[in-house]
Design a protein around this motif. Structure first.
Motif, mmCIF file in Angstrom:
data_model
loop_
_atom_site.group_PDB
_atom_site.id
_atom_site.type_symbol
_atom_site.label_atom_id
_atom_site.label_comp_id
_atom_site.label_asym_id
_atom_site.label_seq_id
_atom_site.Cartn_x
_atom_site.Cartn_y
_atom_site.Cartn_z
ATOM 1 N N UNK A 68 0.835 -1.207 0.000
ATOM 2 C CA UNK A 68 0.000 0.000 0.000
ATOM 3 C C UNK A 68 0.868 1.255 0.000
ATOM 4 N N UNK A 69 0.714 2.072 -1.039
ATOM 5 C CA UNK A 69 1.388 3.366 -1.141
ATOM 6 C C UNK A 69 0.498 4.374 -0.416
ATOM 7 N N UNK A 70 0.917 4.802 0.779
ATOM 8 C CA UNK A 70 0.018 5.612 1.606
ATOM 9 C C UNK A 70 0.787 6.425 2.633
ATOM 10 N N UNK A 71 0.023 7.225 3.376
ATOM 11 C CA UNK A 71 0.575 8.074 4.424
ATOM 12 C C UNK A 71 1.297 7.253 5.482
ATOM 13 N N UNK A 72 2.283 7.894 6.133
ATOM 14 C CA UNK A 72 3.047 7.284 7.213
ATOM 15 C C UNK A 72 2.859 8.101 8.488
ATOM 16 N N UNK A 73 3.078 7.514 9.666
ATOM 17 C CA UNK A 73 2.853 8.242 10.922
ATOM 18 C C UNK A 73 3.489 9.625 10.990
ATOM 19 N N UNK A 74 4.652 9.797 10.371
ATOM 20 C CA UNK A 74 5.327 11.096 10.350
ATOM 21 C C UNK A 74 4.475 12.174 9.685
ATOM 22 N N UNK A 75 3.636 11.768 8.743
ATOM 23 C CA UNK A 75 2.821 12.743 7.999
ATOM 24 C C UNK A 75 1.347 12.698 8.373
ATOM 25 N N UNK A 76 0.978 11.856 9.341
ATOM 26 C CA UNK A 76 -0.439 11.751 9.708
ATOM 27 C C UNK A 76 -1.012 13.102 10.137
ATOM 28 N N UNK A 77 -0.226 13.889 10.881
ATOM 29 C CA UNK A 77 -0.753 15.161 11.384
ATOM 30 C C UNK A 77 -0.882 16.216 10.292
ATOM 31 N N UNK A 78 -0.275 15.980 9.133
ATOM 32 C CA UNK A 78 -0.384 16.909 8.003
ATOM 33 C C UNK A 78 -1.347 16.379 6.937
ATOM 34 N N UNK A 79 -1.814 15.179 7.135
ATOM 35 C CA UNK A 79 -2.648 14.525 6.133
ATOM 36 C C UNK A 79 -4.090 15.018 6.212
ATOM 37 N N UNK A 80 -4.849 14.679 5.192
ATOM 38 C CA UNK A 80 -6.282 14.984 5.208
ATOM 39 C C UNK A 80 -7.038 13.809 5.815
ATOM 40 N N UNK A 81 -8.191 14.056 6.398
ATOM 41 C CA UNK A 81 -9.008 12.953 6.922
ATOM 42 C C UNK A 81 -9.344 11.934 5.832
ATOM 43 N N UNK A 82 -9.535 12.424 4.601
ATOM 44 C CA UNK A 82 -9.875 11.529 3.499
ATOM 45 C C UNK A 82 -8.734 10.557 3.196
#
Length: 213
Positions: free
Chosen positions: A135-149
């Protein structure tokens, strides 16, 4: 007569369920900030989060020496109680250890590998050498900058819930319907593994690129 192409069967790791263990490792650069928020999100999804030594590691720009990062990732590749491995962050470094990893146990019992950026190396290798989805996806380091979607998309993908995407563009597109295996990742990393055993076969695939920065 129209030619009908048969898509090869690619191994799919089991979808997660609440109570499953998921490991966080940093096979590339070290973390410059806490990933407590990302850990809390994974826990809210009902997952038991196991933290690798490299999450707190530091060696120059990396999360540990090549040997330390290899050992940390190898531990969770071999641990059959771990159902998914998500990279804490990307950066640079996984390409230095990819050939040192032993995927024998992983291949017997595949698990989800998750990340983007530098982690493209790991995802590409999983498909090229092991014929296994990742899965190409967000990582914990970027969770706080990510969108809810984006985070919800990752959760649904891990737990096997239906996922759909829409895309609009100001540029003209060809109208039609197609079906295929989706492959891709960070363009600079895909180029870096050209000619190696970690290079994916792009034939008859739907290809996506992420920026090279």
């Amino acid at each position: 007569m129209a030619k009908i192409s048969v898509l090869p069967m690619i191994k799919q790791p089991p979808y997660l369920k609440k109570g499953d263990k998921i490991a966080i490792v940093c096979p590339a650069k070290k973390l410059p900030k806490s990933i407590a928020y990302g850990i809390s999100i994974l826990q809210q999804w009902g997952l038991e989060v196991v933290i690798g030594k490299t999450v707190a590691g530091s060696y120059h720009q990396f999360s540990g020496t090549d040997e330390e990062r290899t050992a940390d990732l190898q531990q969770f590749l071999d641990d059959k109680s771990i159902k998914a491995i998500i990279a804490g962050r990307g950066g640079y470094g996984t390409i230095r250890i990819i050939d040192k990893l032993d995927f024998t146990t992983f291949n017997e019992q595949p698990k989800w590998l998750i990340g983007f950026s530098d982690i493209t190396i790991l995802l590409s290798h999983a498909l090229a050498e092991l014929n296994t989805q990742s899965i190409h996806a967000q990582m914990p380091y970027t969770f706080d900058e990510s969108t809810p979607e984006a985070l919800e998309s990752l959760r649904k993908s891990l737990f096997g819930e239906p996922v759909s995407y829409t895309y609009s563009s100001e540029f003209p597109n060809r109208v039609g319907t197609t079906k295929g295996i989706l492959v891709g990742g960070n363009l600079s990393l895909l180029i870096a593994v050209e000619g190696s055993i970690s290079e994916m076969d792009y034939t008859d695939k739907i290809l996506f690129f992420r920026g090279c920065w």
